[in-house]
Write a protein that holds these residues in place. Structure first.
Motif, mmCIF file in Angstrom:
data_model
loop_
_atom_site.group_PDB
_atom_site.id
_atom_site.type_symbol
_atom_site.label_atom_id
_atom_site.label_comp_id
_atom_site.label_asym_id
_atom_site.label_seq_id
_atom_site.Cartn_x
_atom_site.Cartn_y
_atom_site.Cartn_z
ATOM 1 N N HIS A 214 0.792 -1.232 0.000
ATOM 2 C CA HIS A 214 0.000 0.000 0.000
ATOM 3 C C HIS A 214 0.825 1.284 0.000
ATOM 4 O O HIS A 214 0.246 2.370 -0.046
ATOM 5 C CB HIS A 214 -0.924 0.017 1.224
ATOM 6 N N ARG A 215 2.141 1.192 0.073
ATOM 7 C CA ARG A 215 2.945 2.409 0.129
ATOM 8 C C ARG A 215 3.981 2.443 -0.985
ATOM 9 O O ARG A 215 4.338 1.409 -1.544
ATOM 10 C CB ARG A 215 3.606 2.552 1.500
ATOM 11 N N ASN A 216 4.467 3.634 -1.275
ATOM 12 C CA ASN A 216 5.382 3.846 -2.392
ATOM 13 C C ASN A 216 6.541 4.723 -1.944
ATOM 14 O O ASN A 216 6.336 5.871 -1.520
ATOM 15 C CB ASN A 216 4.623 4.510 -3.545
ATOM 16 N N PHE A 217 7.759 4.206 -2.019
ATOM 17 C CA PHE A 217 8.925 4.960 -1.546
ATOM 18 C C PHE A 217 9.272 6.140 -2.452
ATOM 19 O O PHE A 217 10.090 6.987 -2.098
ATOM 20 C CB PHE A 217 10.141 4.046 -1.372
ATOM 21 N N LYS A 218 8.644 6.222 -3.638
ATOM 22 C CA LYS A 218 8.912 7.338 -4.544
ATOM 23 C C LYS A 218 8.037 8.554 -4.242
ATOM 24 O O LYS A 218 8.238 9.623 -4.832
ATOM 25 C CB LYS A 218 8.701 6.896 -5.995
ATOM 26 N N LYS A 219 7.063 8.406 -3.361
ATOM 27 C CA LYS A 219 6.241 9.538 -2.948
ATOM 28 C C LYS A 219 6.912 10.232 -1.771
ATOM 29 O O LYS A 219 7.174 9.601 -0.752
ATOM 30 C CB LYS A 219 4.848 9.063 -2.535
ATOM 31 N N PRO A 220 7.201 11.521 -1.881
ATOM 32 C CA PRO A 220 7.925 12.213 -0.809
ATOM 33 C C PRO A 220 7.217 12.141 0.533
ATOM 34 O O PRO A 220 5.995 12.303 0.618
ATOM 35 C CB PRO A 220 8.001 13.661 -1.315
ATOM 36 N N TYR A 221 7.992 11.908 1.557
ATOM 37 C CA TYR A 221 7.490 11.855 2.934
ATOM 38 C C TYR A 221 6.764 13.134 3.296
ATOM 39 O O TYR A 221 5.754 13.118 3.992
ATOM 40 C CB TYR A 221 8.688 11.626 3.858
ATOM 41 N N TRP A 222 7.277 14.260 2.851
ATOM 42 C CA TRP A 222 6.758 15.565 3.244
ATOM 43 C C TRP A 222 5.521 15.980 2.451
ATOM 44 O O TRP A 222 4.944 17.025 2.712
ATOM 45 C CB TRP A 222 7.847 16.627 3.088
ATOM 46 N N GLU A 223 5.120 15.171 1.471
ATOM 47 C CA GLU A 223 3.936 15.507 0.680
ATOM 48 C C GLU A 223 2.748 14.594 0.946
ATOM 49 O O GLU A 223 1.618 14.936 0.596
ATOM 50 C CB GLU A 223 4.274 15.468 -0.813
ATOM 51 N N SER A 224 2.991 13.430 1.548
ATOM 52 C CA SER A 224 1.897 12.469 1.715
ATOM 53 C C SER A 224 2.109 11.591 2.944
ATOM 54 O O SER A 224 3.204 11.094 3.170
ATOM 55 C CB SER A 224 1.780 11.578 0.472
ATOM 56 N N MET A 225 1.027 11.421 3.713
ATOM 57 C CA MET A 225 1.073 10.520 4.870
ATOM 58 C C MET A 225 1.034 9.061 4.442
ATOM 59 O O MET A 225 1.485 8.177 5.151
ATOM 60 C CB MET A 225 -0.116 10.792 5.794
ATOM 61 N N GLN A 226 0.480 8.801 3.243
ATOM 62 C CA GLN A 226 0.283 7.439 2.739
ATOM 63 C C GLN A 226 -0.461 6.573 3.756
ATOM 64 O O GLN A 226 -0.056 5.437 4.068
ATOM 65 C CB GLN A 226 1.610 6.791 2.348
ATOM 66 N N SER A 227 -1.544 7.137 4.304
ATOM 67 C CA SER A 227 -2.376 6.363 5.227
ATOM 68 C C SER A 227 -2.984 5.177 4.484
ATOM 69 O O SER A 227 -3.288 5.262 3.289
ATOM 70 C CB SER A 227 -3.491 7.252 5.792
ATOM 71 N N ILE A 228 -3.157 4.074 5.180
ATOM 72 C CA ILE A 228 -3.645 2.840 4.563
ATOM 73 C C ILE A 228 -5.099 2.585 4.968
ATOM 74 O O ILE A 228 -5.395 2.426 6.154
ATOM 75 C CB ILE A 228 -2.764 1.643 4.955
ATOM 76 N N ASP A 229 -5.969 2.578 3.991
ATOM 77 C CA ASP A 229 -7.386 2.330 4.247
ATOM 78 C C ASP A 229 -7.715 0.873 3.919
ATOM 79 O O ASP A 229 -8.445 0.559 2.986
ATOM 80 C CB ASP A 229 -8.250 3.271 3.409
ATOM 81 N N ALA A 230 -7.091 -0.015 4.684
ATOM 82 C CA ALA A 230 -7.294 -1.459 4.484
ATOM 83 C C ALA A 230 -6.997 -2.155 5.804
ATOM 84 O O ALA A 230 -6.145 -1.701 6.572
ATOM 85 C CB ALA A 230 -6.391 -1.989 3.379
ATOM 86 N N PRO A 231 -7.694 -3.247 6.099
ATOM 87 C CA PRO A 231 -7.459 -3.953 7.372
ATOM 88 C C PRO A 231 -6.141 -4.696 7.385
ATOM 89 O O PRO A 231 -5.702 -5.229 6.370
ATOM 90 C CB PRO A 231 -8.633 -4.923 7.448
ATOM 91 N N MET A 232 -5.496 -4.718 8.543
ATOM 92 C CA MET A 232 -4.254 -5.476 8.693
ATOM 93 C C MET A 232 -4.536 -6.864 9.262
ATOM 94 O O MET A 232 -3.796 -7.809 8.994
ATOM 95 C CB MET A 232 -3.292 -4.730 9.616
ATOM 96 N N TRP A 233 -5.618 -6.971 10.054
ATOM 97 C CA TRP A 233 -5.939 -8.220 10.737
ATOM 98 C C TRP A 233 -7.292 -8.745 10.280
ATOM 99 O O TRP A 233 -8.192 -7.980 9.965
ATOM 100 C CB TRP A 233 -5.982 -8.005 12.258
ATOM 101 N N ASN A 234 -7.420 -10.053 10.276
ATOM 102 C CA ASN A 234 -8.742 -10.628 9.996
ATOM 103 C C ASN A 234 -9.500 -10.816 11.309
ATOM 104 O O ASN A 234 -9.011 -10.474 12.381
ATOM 105 C CB ASN A 234 -8.621 -11.944 9.225
ATOM 106 N N ASP A 235 -10.701 -11.365 11.225
ATOM 107 C CA ASP A 235 -11.546 -11.505 12.418
ATOM 108 C C ASP A 235 -10.949 -12.436 13.459
ATOM 109 O O ASP A 235 -11.319 -12.386 14.637
ATOM 110 C CB ASP A 235 -12.940 -12.004 12.015
ATOM 111 N N ASN A 236 -10.029 -13.291 13.038
ATOM 112 C CA ASN A 236 -9.388 -14.224 13.972
ATOM 113 C C ASN A 236 -8.128 -13.649 14.605
ATOM 114 O O ASN A 236 -7.448 -14.324 15.378
ATOM 115 C CB ASN A 236 -9.041 -15.528 13.246
ATOM 116 N N GLY A 237 -7.811 -12.405 14.267
ATOM 117 C CA GLY A 237 -6.629 -11.771 14.842
ATOM 118 C C GLY A 237 -5.332 -12.107 14.130
ATOM 119 O O GLY A 237 -4.254 -11.817 14.637
ATOM 120 N N ASN A 238 -5.430 -12.719 12.946
ATOM 121 C CA ASN A 238 -4.236 -13.061 12.182
ATOM 122 C C ASN A 238 -3.968 -12.012 11.116
ATOM 123 O O ASN A 238 -4.884 -11.358 10.606
ATOM 124 C CB ASN A 238 -4.401 -14.431 11.512
#
Length: 402
Positions: A214-238
């Motif tokens: 979900h992130r891109n190292f070519k996007k400058p740190y100072w121009e974008s937070m690159q927040s991720i709008d996707a779940p990291m965990w499933n319902d089982n906590g994995n």
């Protein structure tokens, strides 16, 4: 009991004499097992731990101790095993300067390090264990030497450790770890042969795939937070496994190599634009960047620069300073703003007064203050500012304070 008390009191010879006597006495099986465990704790304090005879003895005893644990990592036997190995044997080797054996012994006591089929096993354990924290302090060369020690298995103790750790230290783990360390040391060309051997399915099974997808190292740190709008965990906590189009570490290495080649041949503003791109990549891949997963396996606000790694934040600041000297107004302004964003200090600090209200203190000697002043002056000079700069709360606060 007398042996254990003497051990904790630091009277190791007395502890040895008592446990030798206890080993020859009659008792229940449980009593004999306890005496045998205490002997494992005491023996390293009075023996030549580098001798083949000691290593052979200890390897045999460790195999016996494993049989007592029987896969139950929450048992009293498992706790005894951890104390004997981690707080006894491992620390003895550390005190004698054998860091490789120290790390390997700590590794076999990591939770579920030897039971990858456990219902509790998660790919995160490989990179969040106490022993991996020790490996984090190794250089790429030291890491290779560590694995080489296990591969040689030159004595019975190392043979035991190699058997226990081989499921975790597979080819993918080794190549990814060494390659990642080489990137962190700013050796992308050396990292590529290792990273290209890493299977994509292996990477997708790790927690960092969530960020890599979900992130891109070519996007400058100072121009974008690159927040991720996707779940990291499933319902089982994995951790959810995300598909990756490519190995981002390989892509990063190729990008840095290409940029450095262009940088070496370019002149004037073309060179300064490439410097800006290098600053972007280096900072994003640093421990402070959004793409920290390129050089590390975790991130915390408590992280500091590892002295065994290249200082990517400082490299980024160096290249940004060059970009900020450009005659291109847009590039210059963005680079000046980047310098504000990644300054190594703060232009304002705070403490509390007697009423517990925040009191600001302007740090006019700070690098961030100088960067803010330079940016604001340039904006006034050219008569315009980029939209993302005009929305910056830090810029607004700085202007209000003047």
């Amino acid at each position: 009991a007398a042996s254990l008390v003497s051990y904790f009191m630091g009277d190791y010879n007395q502890a040895k004499a008592c446990i030798d006597k206890a080993m020859g006495m009659k008792g229940t099986d449980a009593m004999k097992d306890n005496a045998r465990r205490i002997r494992m704790l005491v023996e390293p304090t009075v023996s030549d731990i580098k001798s083949d005879s000691f290593k052979s003895f200890m390897a045999s005893e460790l195999r016996w101790l494993d049989s007592q644990v029987k896969g139950n990592e929450r048992s009293a036997e498992a706790e005894a095993r951890e104390r004997i190995i981690r707080h006894g044997l491992a620390e003895m080797y550390k005190s004698r300067g054998d860091e490789n054996l120290h790390v390997a012994l700590c590794a076999v006591t990591d939770f579920h390090s030897y039971d990858r089929n456990s219902e509790w096993y998660d790919g995160r354990f490989d990179y969040s264990s106490p022993s991996f924290a020790l490996m984090n302090n190794m250089t790429a060369k030291e890491t290779e030497q560590y694995f080489a020690m296990l591969d040689r298995a030159a004595d019975p103790l190392v043979q035991y450790l190699a058997e226990k750790l081989s499921p975790r230290y597979n080819a993918n783990f080794r190549n990814d770890l060494i390659g990642t360390k080489l990137i962190a040391e700013n050796r992308p060309a050396d990292a590529l042969p290792y990273l290209k051997k890493v299977d994509m399915k292996y990477l997708e099974g790790k927690a960092i795939s969530y960020y890599a997808a979900h992130r891109n190292f070519k996007k400058p740190y100072w121009e974008s937070m690159q927040s991720i709008d996707a779940p990291m965990w499933n319902d089982n906590g994995n951790v959810i496994k995300y598909s990756l189009k490519s190995n981002v570490k390989v892509v990063f290495c190729n990008e840095i190599i290409a940029l450095l080649n262009k940088y070496g041949m370019a002149n004037n503003d073309a060179r300064k634009k490439i410097a800006y791109d290098l600053a972007t990549c280096y900072y994003q891949a640093s421990y402070k960047g959004r793409c920290w997963y390129i050089t590390h396996y975790g991130q915390s606000v408590m992280d500091e620069q590892n002295p065994k790694e290249a200082n990517f934040p400082e490299l980024a600041r160096k290249y940004l300073a060059e970009a900020a000297s450009s005659t291109d107004a847009n590039l210059k302004m963005t680079a000046l703003y980047g310098q504000v964003s990644i300054a190594p200090d703060q232009w304002v600090t705070y403490d509390y007064d007697d009423n517990y209200d925040l009191v600001p203190h302007i740090q006019r000697g700070s690098k961030q203050y100088a960067s803010l002043k330079a940016l604001d002056s340039y904006i006034r000079e050219v008569g315009f500012e980029k939209s993302f700069i005009s929305k910056c709360d830090v810029i607004k606060q700085f202007r209000k304070s003047r």
